[in-house]
Scaffold this motif. Sequence first.
Motif, PDB file in Angstrom:
ATOM      1  N   VAL A  67       0.877  -1.169   0.000  1.00 25.10           N
ATOM      2  CA  VAL A  67       0.000   0.000   0.000  1.00 25.10           C
ATOM      3  C   VAL A  67       0.914   1.219   0.000  1.00 25.10           C
ATOM      4  N   LEU A  68       0.596   2.177  -0.860  1.00 29.29           N
ATOM      5  CA  LEU A  68       1.421   3.366  -1.039  1.00 29.29           C
ATOM      6  C   LEU A  68       0.615   4.621  -0.734  1.00 29.29           C
ATOM      7  N   ALA A  69       1.179   5.521   0.049  1.00 32.23           N
ATOM      8  CA  ALA A  69       0.605   6.839   0.297  1.00 32.23           C
ATOM      9  C   ALA A  69       1.643   7.882  -0.103  1.00 32.23           C
ATOM     10  N   LEU A  70       1.214   8.836  -0.916  1.00 32.24           N
ATOM     11  CA  LEU A  70       2.114   9.873  -1.424  1.00 32.24           C
ATOM     12  C   LEU A  70       1.582  11.257  -1.069  1.00 32.24           C
ATOM     13  N   SER A  71       2.467  12.141  -0.672  1.00 29.51           N
ATOM     14  CA  SER A  71       2.150  13.558  -0.528  1.00 29.51           C
ATOM     15  C   SER A  71       2.812  14.260  -1.699  1.00 29.51           C
ATOM     16  N   LEU A  72       1.988  14.874  -2.554  1.00 29.82           N
ATOM     17  CA  LEU A  72       2.504  15.516  -3.763  1.00 29.82           C
ATOM     18  C   LEU A  72       2.054  16.966  -3.834  1.00 29.82           C
ATOM     19  N   GLU A  73       2.965  17.820  -4.282  1.00 33.86           N
ATOM     20  CA  GLU A  73       2.598  19.196  -4.581  1.00 33.86           C
ATOM     21  C   GLU A  73       2.419  19.302  -6.091  1.00 33.86           C
ATOM     22  N   PHE A  74       1.224  19.703  -6.496  1.00 34.07           N
ATOM     23  CA  PHE A  74       0.916  19.834  -7.915  1.00 34.07           C
ATOM     24  C   PHE A  74       1.067  21.295  -8.351  1.00 34.07           C
ATOM     25  N   ALA A  75       1.279  21.490  -9.643  1.00 37.94           N
ATOM     26  CA  ALA A  75       1.392  22.836 -10.199  1.00 37.94           C
ATOM     27  C   ALA A  75       0.102  23.602  -9.929  1.00 37.94           C
ATOM     28  N   ASP A  76       0.244  24.876  -9.564  1.00 39.55           N
ATOM     29  CA  ASP A  76      -0.919  25.707  -9.238  1.00 39.55           C
ATOM     30  C   ASP A  76      -1.878  25.885 -10.407  1.00 39.55           C
ATOM     31  N   ARG A  77      -1.383  25.786 -11.618  1.00 38.82           N
ATOM     32  CA  ARG A  77      -2.211  25.984 -12.808  1.00 38.82           C
ATOM     33  C   ARG A  77      -3.225  24.861 -13.030  1.00 38.82           C
ATOM     34  N   LEU A  78      -3.028  23.711 -12.370  1.00 38.73           N
ATOM     35  CA  LEU A  78      -3.891  22.552 -12.608  1.00 38.73           C
ATOM     36  C   LEU A  78      -5.248  22.700 -11.930  1.00 38.73           C
ATOM     37  N   THR A  79      -6.276  22.260 -12.640  1.00 40.94           N
ATOM     38  CA  THR A  79      -7.622  22.214 -12.074  1.00 40.94           C
ATOM     39  C   THR A  79      -7.820  20.849 -11.413  1.00 40.94           C
ATOM     40  N   THR A  80      -8.919  20.706 -10.700  1.00 39.58           N
ATOM     41  CA  THR A  80      -9.202  19.417 -10.056  1.00 39.58           C
ATOM     42  C   THR A  80      -9.252  18.278 -11.075  1.00 39.58           C
ATOM     43  N   PRO A  81      -9.955  18.430 -12.205  1.00 41.12           N
ATOM     44  CA  PRO A  81      -9.930  17.336 -13.198  1.00 41.12           C
ATOM     45  C   PRO A  81      -8.524  17.044 -13.721  1.00 41.12           C
ATOM     46  N   ASP A  82      -7.702  18.104 -13.855  1.00 38.14           N
ATOM     47  CA  ASP A  82      -6.311  17.897 -14.298  1.00 38.14           C
ATOM     48  C   ASP A  82      -5.540  17.053 -13.287  1.00 38.14           C
ATOM     49  N   ILE A  83      -5.711  17.364 -12.005  1.00 37.09           N
ATOM     50  CA  ILE A  83      -5.018  16.626 -10.949  1.00 37.09           C
ATOM     51  C   ILE A  83      -5.497  15.177 -10.931  1.00 37.09           C
ATOM     52  N   GLU A  84      -6.803  14.978 -11.074  1.00 36.61           N
ATOM     53  CA  GLU A  84      -7.343  13.610 -11.106  1.00 36.61           C
ATOM     54  C   GLU A  84      -6.726  12.818 -12.251  1.00 36.61           C
ATOM     55  N   GLN A  85      -6.584  13.458 -13.410  1.00 39.57           N
ATOM     56  CA  GLN A  85      -5.976  12.791 -14.569  1.00 39.57           C
ATOM     57  C   GLN A  85      -4.519  12.450 -14.299  1.00 39.57           C
ATOM     58  N   ARG A  86      -3.773  13.392 -13.700  1.00 36.31           N
ATOM     59  CA  ARG A  86      -2.359  13.147 -13.400  1.00 36.31           C
ATOM     60  C   ARG A  86      -2.197  12.008 -12.391  1.00 36.31           C
ATOM     61  N   VAL A  87      -3.080  11.958 -11.408  1.00 37.51           N
ATOM     62  CA  VAL A  87      -3.022  10.883 -10.406  1.00 37.51           C
ATOM     63  C   VAL A  87      -3.308   9.534 -11.068  1.00 37.51           C
ATOM     64  N   ALA A  88      -4.301   9.490 -11.955  1.00 36.79           N
ATOM     65  CA  ALA A  88      -4.620   8.242 -12.658  1.00 36.79           C
ATOM     66  C   ALA A  88      -3.440   7.790 -13.518  1.00 36.79           C
ATOM     67  N   GLU A  89      -2.808   8.729 -14.210  1.00 40.41           N
ATOM     68  CA  GLU A  89      -1.630   8.396 -15.022  1.00 40.41           C
ATOM     69  C   GLU A  89      -0.487   7.889 -14.148  1.00 40.41           C
ATOM     70  N   LEU A  90      -0.267   8.567 -13.026  1.00 36.86           N
ATOM     71  CA  LEU A  90       0.795   8.171 -12.108  1.00 36.86           C
ATOM     72  C   LEU A  90       0.535   6.772 -11.563  1.00 36.86           C
ATOM     73  N   GLU A  91      -0.700   6.506 -11.181  1.00 33.58           N
ATOM     74  CA  GLU A  91      -1.029   5.178 -10.659  1.00 33.58           C
ATOM     75  C   GLU A  91      -0.755   4.105 -11.706  1.00 33.58           C
ATOM     76  N   GLN A  92      -1.110   4.366 -12.945  1.00 36.66           N
ATOM     77  CA  GLN A  92      -0.863   3.399 -14.020  1.00 36.66           C
ATOM     78  C   GLN A  92       0.639   3.156 -14.192  1.00 36.66           C
ATOM     79  N   LYS A  93       1.435   4.230 -14.175  1.00 32.29           N
ATOM     80  CA  LYS A  93       2.889   4.089 -14.324  1.00 32.29           C
ATOM     81  C   LYS A  93       3.491   3.309 -13.153  1.00 32.29           C
TER      82      LYS A  93
END
Length: 122
Positions: A67-93
Amino acid sequence: MASRRSASGLVLAVTATMLARESKELLIGEPAGARVLKSIMEIARHQDGVERVNGLLTVHLAPSEIVLALSLEFADRLTTPDIEQRVAELEQKLRSAHPEIVAMFVKPQSREQYRQFRGDPH
């Protein structure tokens, strides 16, 4: 005869101690190994939109389950849907690189928030 009993008792005591130690480690949950931790950090650092990996926590549920827990700082320009997409991509990788990751939790937060939560004044 007495020396055989003593030797047998000693072997049993050592075996019991080793088993107790291993059982305790499994019950408490061991973190992932250094190689896996380093790989997770590198993959997360290179994820588009991630400004900083503040920290991570891993726990083995079983020899091949993490089980993995990550604390990440995302770019301020990202919207909530953008962050959700980045998290999904990261999880896949991460799961492609480490199929033993069975669950992943991401906490989006600034470095300052992470430090405050941890009680780190620096």
